[in-house]
Design an enzyme around this catalytic site. Structure first.
Site, mmCIF file in Angstrom:
data_model
loop_
_atom_site.group_PDB
_atom_site.id
_atom_site.type_symbol
_atom_site.label_atom_id
_atom_site.label_comp_id
_atom_site.label_asym_id
_atom_site.label_seq_id
_atom_site.Cartn_x
_atom_site.Cartn_y
_atom_site.Cartn_z
ATOM 1 N N GLY A 217 1.046 -1.171 0.528
ATOM 2 C CA GLY A 217 0.232 -0.160 0.147
ATOM 3 C C GLY A 217 1.021 1.202 0.080
ATOM 4 O O GLY A 217 1.981 0.954 -0.122
ATOM 5 N N GLY A 219 2.138 5.127 0.982
ATOM 6 C CA GLY A 219 2.661 5.873 1.784
ATOM 7 C C GLY A 219 3.575 6.025 3.109
ATOM 8 O O GLY A 219 4.018 4.426 3.121
ATOM 9 N N LEU A 245 4.328 -2.825 1.699
ATOM 10 C CA LEU A 245 3.131 -1.772 3.714
ATOM 11 C C LEU A 245 2.629 -2.838 4.864
ATOM 12 O O LEU A 245 3.646 -2.777 5.772
ATOM 13 C CB LEU A 245 2.517 -0.952 3.146
ATOM 14 C CG LEU A 245 2.012 -0.070 4.213
ATOM 15 C CD1 LEU A 245 2.602 0.760 4.250
ATOM 16 C CD2 LEU A 245 1.139 0.951 3.937
ATOM 17 N N ASN A 286 8.557 -1.122 -5.213
ATOM 18 C CA ASN A 286 7.945 -0.036 -5.286
ATOM 19 C C ASN A 286 7.687 0.764 -4.166
ATOM 20 O O ASN A 286 7.521 0.410 -3.474
ATOM 21 C CB ASN A 286 6.691 0.567 -5.870
ATOM 22 C CG ASN A 286 6.336 1.387 -5.893
ATOM 23 O OD1 ASN A 286 7.389 2.858 -6.035
ATOM 24 N ND2 ASN A 286 5.138 2.467 -5.513
ATOM 25 N N TYR A 289 10.537 3.175 1.730
ATOM 26 C CA TYR A 289 10.556 3.296 3.229
ATOM 27 C C TYR A 289 11.892 1.820 3.235
ATOM 28 O O TYR A 289 11.625 1.254 2.602
ATOM 29 C CB TYR A 289 9.119 3.108 4.344
ATOM 30 C CG TYR A 289 9.104 5.215 4.098
ATOM 31 C CD1 TYR A 289 8.989 5.927 5.196
ATOM 32 C CD2 TYR A 289 7.664 4.967 3.379
ATOM 33 C CE1 TYR A 289 8.597 7.184 4.747
ATOM 34 C CE2 TYR A 289 6.971 6.181 3.255
ATOM 35 C CZ TYR A 289 7.853 7.428 3.714
ATOM 36 O OH TYR A 289 6.878 8.441 4.445
ATOM 37 N N GLU A 331 4.420 -10.858 -6.285
ATOM 38 C CA GLU A 331 2.729 -11.088 -7.108
ATOM 39 C C GLU A 331 3.750 -10.599 -8.628
ATOM 40 O O GLU A 331 2.700 -10.592 -9.395
ATOM 41 C CB GLU A 331 1.651 -10.532 -6.417
ATOM 42 C CG GLU A 331 1.870 -8.903 -6.630
ATOM 43 C CD GLU A 331 2.484 -8.703 -5.722
ATOM 44 O OE1 GLU A 331 2.627 -8.699 -4.496
ATOM 45 O OE2 GLU A 331 2.654 -7.460 -5.704
#
Ligand SMILES: NC(=O)CC[C@H](N)C(=O)O
EC number: 6.3.5.5
Length: 359
Positions: A217, A219, A245, A286, A289, A331
């Site tokens: 996800g 952020g 995430l 991607n 963090y 995936e």
């Protein structure tokens, strides 16, 4: 029609408009994906980001509906070095231009992406706007814009829904999932139920699942403390897998620290070393963090994968609980398919937990 990509440090790139003519602001990320345009643009981990495709020429045959990873687009724009002329024709229903226009997503092509990528590498990731002009007000506007801190809330499902099958029951906590995570679970006959990001541990356990999966996800994981608490409450009671995430959430729930990377990993050919086998796989990434190395020794996890380029932690496993995570996107979508087996390991972990429980 001319369009401008204006960076928050004042650097300006000029190119030609493709897709929607609206203006837009987001965080710039540079991906090295040379194919898989559909999967990249529809991947919700790019929420609120402007995606720069570094490939010299992209998307030669048009958009393929079988490759979409979400229904609604949530990235803020796309930047290309060049795209084929027939893909600029919005009256062709399978063209990139048509796809972008219908989904209100602005793009710019004929931009020097090599220079742009070098700039981001040198100065780190930053905000940028797709604009009609390049006056000073535009730069002030970009600087003033604060990237939202509720990105998971925006993309996570509002209501639970099932993805029925006949195998293990998986509670999938949707932090901005890609359809291909569900596709991989379906291939393994998992009977999944997809739940909002803020579902409580009690409500999850009430469904009597065999395992819980925290998805990828957008952020910063600190933006979803309720999900971190849920993960802490589930830890050790049920097999847990974290992707992207979800990996960061599991790490934070277990006392690890997270750091912001300079410009992150974005693209489908990042080399990752599986430490146990010494295999190097190319996987889809991607992320901006990463789990910090600094206090790993104080957690109950060991590192299972690290990035060959920069040593970034790419996977964790708990020393005693049935909990495994990967920072990359097993995936694929877009490829490579090197790491699909991670889903088989998840199923094996559920099997061993069940056998252990029966003994
Ligand atoms: N791949 C992901 O799930 C992205 C995780 C997180 N949003 C990051 O940028 O690091």
């Amino acid at each position: 029609m001319k369009k401008y990509l204006i960076l928050e440090d004042g650097t300006v790139f000029r190119g030609d408009s493709v897709g929607a003519t609206s203006i837009s602001t987001g965080e710039l990320v540079v991906t090295n994906n040379i194919g898989g345009l559909e999967q990249t643009i529809t991947d919700q981990t790019y929420n609120d980001q402007i995606i720069v495709f570094i490939a010299p020429l992209i998307n030669t045959i048009g958009m393929n509906r079988d490759d979409y990873e979400s229904i609604a687009l949530s990235c803020k724009g796309v930047i290309f070095n060049s795209i084929p002329v027939n893909q600029m024709n919005a009256s062709n229903p399978s063209s990139l231009a048509h796809f972008l226009e219908k989904r209100h997503l602005p793009g710019i092509t004929n931009i020097n992406v090599q220079r742009l990528a070098a700039h981001i590498k040198k100065h780190g990731s930053m905000k940028a706007s797709i604009m009609d002009t390049d006056d000073e007000h535009a730069i002030d506007q970009i600087r003033a814009l604060v990237i939202p801190r509720d990105r998971v809330k925006t993309v996570s499902t509002k209501q639970p829904y099932p993805n029925p099958n006949v195998g293990f029951k998986i509670a999938v906590i949707d932090l901005g999932l890609k359809f291909s995570i569900l596709r991989q679970l379906s291939i393994r006959k998992c009977d999944s139920v997809i739940l909002p990001y803020n579902t409580s541990a009690e409500d999850i356990m009430e469904l009597d699942p065999d395992a819980v999966l925290f998805t990828s996800g957008p952020g910063d994981p600190h933006e979803i403390p309720e999900t971190i608490t849920t993960c802490q409450q589930l830890e050790g009671k049920i097999p847990i897998m974290g992707i992207g995430l979800g990996h960061l959430v599991v790490a934070l729930a277990n006392g690890a620290e997270i750091e912001r990377m300079r410009y992150g990993h974005h693209g489908s050919n990042v080399p990752t070393l599986e430490i146990a086998t010494e295999n190097i796989e190319f996987s889809n990434h991607n992320h901006n963090y990463a789990v910090a190395h600094s206090n790993m020794a104080r957690t109950n996890f060991f590192i299972t994968y690290r990035c060959v380029n920069d040593n970034v932690i790419e996977g964790l496993r708990h020393r005693s609980d049935p909990t495994m995570t990967v920072q990359f996107q097993p995936e694929a979508a877009p490829g490579t398919h090197d790491a699909l087996y991670v889903f088989d390991e998840f199923i094996e972990m559920i099997n061993s937990f069940k056998q252990g429980k029966q003994l």
